[in-house]
Scaffold this active site. Structure first.
Site, PDB file in Angstrom:
ATOM      1  N   ALA A   1       5.655 -43.474  41.240  1.00 14.35           N
ATOM      2  CA  ALA A   1       5.068 -43.236  42.562  1.00 14.35           C
ATOM      3  C   ALA A   1       4.057 -44.330  42.895  1.00 14.35           C
ATOM      4  O   ALA A   1       3.954 -44.772  44.050  1.00 14.35           O
ATOM      5  CB  ALA A   1       4.395 -41.866  42.606  1.00 14.35           C
ATOM      6  N   ARG A   2       3.322 -44.776  41.881  1.00  9.34           N
ATOM      7  CA  ARG A   2       2.343 -45.845  42.091  1.00  9.34           C
ATOM      8  C   ARG A   2       3.041 -47.156  42.448  1.00  9.34           C
ATOM      9  O   ARG A   2       2.636 -47.865  43.380  1.00  9.34           O
ATOM     10  CB  ARG A   2       1.467 -46.009  40.857  1.00  9.34           C
ATOM     11  CG  ARG A   2       0.540 -44.823  40.638  1.00  9.34           C
ATOM     12  CD  ARG A   2      -0.364 -44.968  39.425  1.00  9.34           C
ATOM     13  NE  ARG A   2      -1.294 -43.847  39.342  1.00  9.34           N
ATOM     14  CZ  ARG A   2      -2.453 -43.779  39.994  1.00  9.34           C
ATOM     15  NH1 ARG A   2      -2.819 -44.790  40.766  1.00  9.34           N
ATOM     16  NH2 ARG A   2      -3.225 -42.725  39.869  1.00  9.34           N
TER      17      ARG A   2
ATOM     18  N   SER B   1      -0.124 -33.719  44.632  1.00 11.15           N
ATOM     19  CA  SER B   1      -0.171 -33.586  43.181  1.00 11.15           C
ATOM     20  C   SER B   1      -0.544 -32.152  42.872  1.00 11.15           C
ATOM     21  O   SER B   1      -1.013 -31.410  43.748  1.00 11.15           O
ATOM     22  CB  SER B   1      -1.192 -34.558  42.590  1.00 11.15           C
ATOM     23  OG  SER B   1      -1.337 -34.370  41.201  1.00 11.15           O
ATOM     24  N   ARG B   2      -0.340 -31.742  41.625  1.00  9.70           N
ATOM     25  CA  ARG B   2      -0.789 -30.408  41.240  1.00  9.70           C
ATOM     26  C   ARG B   2      -2.315 -30.316  41.294  1.00  9.70           C
ATOM     27  O   ARG B   2      -2.875 -29.257  41.555  1.00  9.70           O
ATOM     28  CB  ARG B   2      -0.278 -30.071  39.845  1.00  9.70           C
ATOM     29  CG  ARG B   2       1.216 -29.784  39.792  1.00  9.70           C
ATOM     30  CD  ARG B   2       1.717 -29.632  38.390  1.00  9.70           C
ATOM     31  NE  ARG B   2       1.589 -30.871  37.631  1.00  9.70           N
ATOM     32  CZ  ARG B   2       1.980 -31.042  36.379  1.00  9.70           C
ATOM     33  NH1 ARG B   2       2.513 -30.028  35.720  1.00  9.70           N
ATOM     34  NH2 ARG B   2       1.833 -32.198  35.772  1.00  9.70           N
TER      35      ARG B   2
ATOM     36  N   HIS C   1      13.837 -32.179  41.207  1.00 14.57           N
ATOM     37  CA  HIS C   1      14.345 -32.809  42.426  1.00 14.57           C
ATOM     38  C   HIS C   1      15.065 -31.817  43.333  1.00 14.57           C
ATOM     39  O   HIS C   1      14.823 -31.792  44.538  1.00 14.57           O
ATOM     40  CB  HIS C   1      15.301 -33.953  42.066  1.00 14.57           C
ATOM     41  CG  HIS C   1      14.627 -35.141  41.470  1.00 14.57           C
ATOM     42  ND1 HIS C   1      15.317 -36.245  41.000  1.00 14.57           N
ATOM     43  CD2 HIS C   1      13.318 -35.417  41.253  1.00 14.57           C
ATOM     44  CE1 HIS C   1      14.462 -37.141  40.534  1.00 14.57           C
ATOM     45  NE2 HIS C   1      13.242 -36.644  40.669  1.00 14.57           N
TER      46      HIS C   1
ATOM     47  N   LYS D   1      15.932 -41.489  41.374  1.00 12.76           N
ATOM     48  CA  LYS D   1      17.046 -41.222  40.470  1.00 12.76           C
ATOM     49  C   LYS D   1      16.470 -40.664  39.157  1.00 12.76           C
ATOM     50  O   LYS D   1      15.288 -40.917  38.854  1.00 12.76           O
ATOM     51  CB  LYS D   1      17.889 -42.495  40.265  1.00 12.76           C
ATOM     52  CG  LYS D   1      17.123 -43.715  39.718  1.00 12.76           C
ATOM     53  CD  LYS D   1      16.989 -43.649  38.219  1.00 12.76           C
ATOM     54  CE  LYS D   1      15.930 -44.576  37.720  1.00 12.76           C
ATOM     55  NZ  LYS D   1      15.453 -44.179  36.386  1.00 12.76           N
TER      56      LYS D   1
END
Length: 356
Positions: free
Chosen positions: A37-38, A57-58, A106, A124
């Protein structure tokens, strides 16, 4: 037999620079804050028609830290039992979401995103299995929303050029392909690479890259033979796939979370061959040989880390009202997951999601 990728993406672009604006600005939401993600957020910031709008985010603190690091306007963490991802999807300003969670999440998150009316780019492996992939594609088509699997290598200049050369006839008829990708991943039963509940193992995490060389130059195969090493947790630490084609061509693909390899791909034809230089998921050079002489090398630069190209394609498609990319069609994602289902059946690998 399905056809190889004969019309590379770059050759269809009037301007191949992914930093060129292509239309209306889109507001992006990023679900999860891990390493991928970064990297993707870093490249997303290079697109002038992409706005880094929201991240989830959690942990609210983690979301806020990520937002500060990459310039997102909104940060959503879990709150009063409501997941941060759900809060992000409820934000009506989000146009498109990038799903960067472990594989096993996903299906659930993309379903929620589509039901919330969001366009989706999903990392993916697209899902855990073919059934999940088919369900996501059916819903996206029903809702008339854009959906694409984030196989970033498919859009890179080096990969695109390899497909173009193979399709041009310069190598003659392609008879065999080899490709490998491996690295020793530190073992941890809770790491997404190893955790069975997350869809861990080499197959779902990295085998898409060797497979891409076969699919890009030969198409999807008619037969698949698989061997591998399954660890005590029931995931594949290493696998070797042999693909067979009705016209006699073959591909040998190796993926490993145990060992370093050269990370090279070779496409061999009746008139010549090409070989990648640099990791097969982002080749920086191609060596092309016709006969036994006439070697040449073609070199490639990439913009940013290299995710810019797939991000531009998602942006362009949504701006033009397309619901899937002609370069990364949804049917290819379904076929890939079904191929992997068959491989897992041969290896004896199953995941909790398979029982749903």
């Amino acid at each position: 037999m399905s056809a190889p990728i004969a019309t590379p993406w770059l050759s269809t672009q009037s301007d191949p620079d992914p930093r060129s604006a292509t239309g209306k600005r889109l507001r992006w939401g990023v679900i999860a804050t891990g390493g991928i993600a970064r990297s993707v957020s870093q490249d997303l910031a290079l697109l002038p028609d992409a706005e880094l709008y929201a991240v989830s985010s959690r942990s609210q603190g983690t979301a806020e830290s990520f937002a500060a690091d990459y310039g997102f306007a909104k940060a959503y963490g879990d709150d009063d039992g409501v997941p941060g991802s759900q809060r992000l999807l409820a934000d009506g300003s989000v146009d498109v979401v990038y799903v960067a969670t472990p594989h096993a999440q996903h299906h659930q998150i993309v379903l929620a995103a589509l039901n919330a009316g969001k366009h989706v780019l999903c990392e993916k492996a697209f899902t855990i299995n073919g059934r999940e992939a088919s369900e996501l594609v059916a819903l996206a088509r029903e809702r008339k929303l854009f959906l694409m699997e984030a196989v970033w290598s498919r859009f890179l200049p080096g990969m695109q050029r390899a497909f173009e050369i193979a399709a041009s006839g310069e190598l003659g008829d392609v008879h065999w392909v080899t490709a490998d990708l491996g690295f020793p991943a530190p073992y941890s039963p809770t790491s997404r690479l190893w955790a069975r509940q997350d869809g861990g193992g080499a197959l779902l995490d990295i085998s898409v890259y060797p497979l891409l060389w076969a699919v890009g130059t030969l198409g999807f195969p008619q037969t698949v033979s698989a061997t591998g090493f399954i660890n005590d947790d029931g995931v594949d630490a290493q696998n070797a796939l042999t693909l067979g084609y009705n016209h006699g061509a073959q591909a040998q693909l190796t993926s490993s979370l145990l060992a370093y390899g050269p990370r090279t791909a070779t496409v061999a034809g009746s008139l010549g061959y090409l070989q990648s230089v640099g990791s097969i998921n982002n080749p920086r050079e191609l060596v092309i040989g016709v006969g036994r002489e006439g070697l040449r090398t073609e070199a490639f630069d990439v913009v940013g880390i290299g995710y810019t190209y797939e991000l531009r394609e998602v942006t362009r498609c949504i701006q033009q009202g397309l619901t899937e990319s002609p370069v990364m069609p949804l049917e290819d994602s379904i076929k890939t997951m079904r191929l992997f289902d068959g491989v897992r059946g041969q290896l004896g690998v199953s995941y909790p999601n398979d029982a749903h």
